[in-house]
Write a protein that holds these residues in place. Sequence first.
Motif, PDB file in Angstrom:
ATOM      1  N   GLU A  30       1.791   1.859  -3.576  1.00 49.47           N
ATOM      2  CA  GLU A  30       0.655   2.379  -4.334  1.00 49.47           C
ATOM      3  C   GLU A  30       0.356   3.827  -3.976  1.00 49.47           C
ATOM      4  O   GLU A  30       0.036   4.631  -4.859  1.00 49.47           O
ATOM      5  CB  GLU A  30      -0.569   1.506  -4.101  1.00 49.47           C
ATOM      6  CG  GLU A  30      -0.427   0.141  -4.728  1.00 49.47           C
ATOM      7  CD  GLU A  30      -1.691  -0.688  -4.585  1.00 49.47           C
ATOM      8  OE1 GLU A  30      -2.770  -0.096  -4.446  1.00 49.47           O
ATOM      9  OE2 GLU A  30      -1.569  -1.912  -4.637  1.00 49.47           O
ATOM     10  N   LEU A  31       0.477   4.180  -2.693  1.00 49.60           N
ATOM     11  CA  LEU A  31       0.251   5.574  -2.296  1.00 49.60           C
ATOM     12  C   LEU A  31       1.310   6.492  -2.894  1.00 49.60           C
ATOM     13  O   LEU A  31       0.998   7.616  -3.310  1.00 49.60           O
ATOM     14  CB  LEU A  31       0.237   5.696  -0.771  1.00 49.60           C
ATOM     15  CG  LEU A  31      -0.994   5.133  -0.073  1.00 49.60           C
ATOM     16  CD1 LEU A  31      -0.835   5.196   1.423  1.00 49.60           C
ATOM     17  CD2 LEU A  31      -2.234   5.891  -0.514  1.00 49.60           C
ATOM     18  N   VAL A  62      -7.083   2.167  -1.382  1.00 44.46           N
ATOM     19  CA  VAL A  62      -5.818   1.473  -1.052  1.00 44.46           C
ATOM     20  C   VAL A  62      -5.763   1.209   0.447  1.00 44.46           C
ATOM     21  O   VAL A  62      -5.407   0.102   0.874  1.00 44.46           O
ATOM     22  CB  VAL A  62      -4.612   2.336  -1.497  1.00 44.46           C
ATOM     23  CG1 VAL A  62      -3.318   1.811  -0.908  1.00 44.46           C
ATOM     24  CG2 VAL A  62      -4.522   2.390  -3.011  1.00 44.46           C
ATOM     25  N   ALA A 109      -9.000   7.190  -4.395  1.00 39.60           N
ATOM     26  CA  ALA A 109      -8.064   6.086  -4.630  1.00 39.60           C
ATOM     27  C   ALA A 109      -7.293   5.759  -3.351  1.00 39.60           C
ATOM     28  O   ALA A 109      -7.044   4.584  -3.042  1.00 39.60           O
ATOM     29  CB  ALA A 109      -7.099   6.449  -5.750  1.00 39.60           C
ATOM     30  N   LYS A 110      -6.962   6.789  -2.590  1.00 40.21           N
ATOM     31  CA  LYS A 110      -6.240   6.563  -1.338  1.00 40.21           C
ATOM     32  C   LYS A 110      -7.114   5.804  -0.352  1.00 40.21           C
ATOM     33  O   LYS A 110      -6.639   4.885   0.330  1.00 40.21           O
ATOM     34  CB  LYS A 110      -5.803   7.909  -0.743  1.00 40.21           C
ATOM     35  CG  LYS A 110      -4.988   7.762   0.526  1.00 40.21           C
ATOM     36  CD  LYS A 110      -4.435   9.089   0.979  1.00 40.21           C
ATOM     37  CE  LYS A 110      -5.434   9.763   1.873  1.00 40.21           C
ATOM     38  NZ  LYS A 110      -4.934  10.955   2.558  1.00 40.21           N
ATOM     39  N   GLY A 119      -7.822  -2.189  -2.855  1.00 42.00           N
ATOM     40  CA  GLY A 119      -7.102  -1.703  -4.032  1.00 42.00           C
ATOM     41  C   GLY A 119      -6.443  -2.848  -4.765  1.00 42.00           C
ATOM     42  O   GLY A 119      -6.749  -4.014  -4.584  1.00 42.00           O
ATOM     43  N   SER A 120      -5.498  -2.508  -5.598  1.00 43.98           N
ATOM     44  CA  SER A 120      -4.859  -3.524  -6.442  1.00 43.98           C
ATOM     45  C   SER A 120      -3.829  -4.337  -5.675  1.00 43.98           C
ATOM     46  O   SER A 120      -3.299  -5.298  -6.194  1.00 43.98           O
ATOM     47  CB  SER A 120      -4.182  -2.854  -7.634  1.00 43.98           C
ATOM     48  OG  SER A 120      -3.154  -1.986  -7.177  1.00 43.98           O
ATOM     49  N   SER A 121      -3.545  -3.987  -4.413  1.00 35.22           N
ATOM     50  CA  SER A 121      -2.569  -4.794  -3.660  1.00 35.22           C
ATOM     51  C   SER A 121      -3.184  -6.097  -3.197  1.00 35.22           C
ATOM     52  O   SER A 121      -2.501  -7.043  -2.893  1.00 35.22           O
ATOM     53  CB  SER A 121      -2.038  -4.007  -2.454  1.00 35.22           C
ATOM     54  OG  SER A 121      -3.083  -3.779  -1.539  1.00 35.22           O
ATOM     55  N   SER A 147       0.832  -1.205   0.000  1.00 39.93           N
ATOM     56  CA  SER A 147       0.000   0.000   0.000  1.00 39.93           C
ATOM     57  C   SER A 147       0.864   1.251   0.000  1.00 39.93           C
ATOM     58  O   SER A 147       0.480   2.274  -0.584  1.00 39.93           O
ATOM     59  CB  SER A 147      -0.937  -0.006   1.202  1.00 39.93           C
ATOM     60  OG  SER A 147      -0.203  -0.077   2.407  1.00 39.93           O
TER      61      SER A 147
END
Length: 144
Positions: A110-111, A135, A131-132, A140-142, A107
Amino acid sequence: MSGPTYLAYDYPLLSAFWTMLVFFLWVMWFVLLFRVIVDIFRDDELSGWAKAGWLVFAIVLPFLGVFVYVIARGKNMGRREVEQARAQQQAFDSYVRETASGGRSTSVDELSRLSEIRARGDITDDEFRRAKELVLSGSGSSER
């Protein structure tokens, strides 16, 4: 008294010390010989013929060959060993990082990517905030 018992009493302490010292020096000699041979093959600056020459010199005349090699190339021998140790440590560290992450981005990664995207102006502050939140909530995508 029996033979082995008599031999144990007949062997003085100083002789035992000298025997251990000679054995220790013999083992250290072979350690040095093998380190020189490994260094001959490790050295990228030497050509194939030079490596063959040093190797023949170290094997045919081991005492003279090893001492001449240590005198002539001993300083660089230590440098090559340090370089190899650093390269192995870096390879190990990168392997541990890749294995620990499991190929997934965290994360934090990603941030930081989202911050860069917002700094470039590709997304608005509102899109960044949404988006934050995704995440940080874990959706999110993680999470694959």
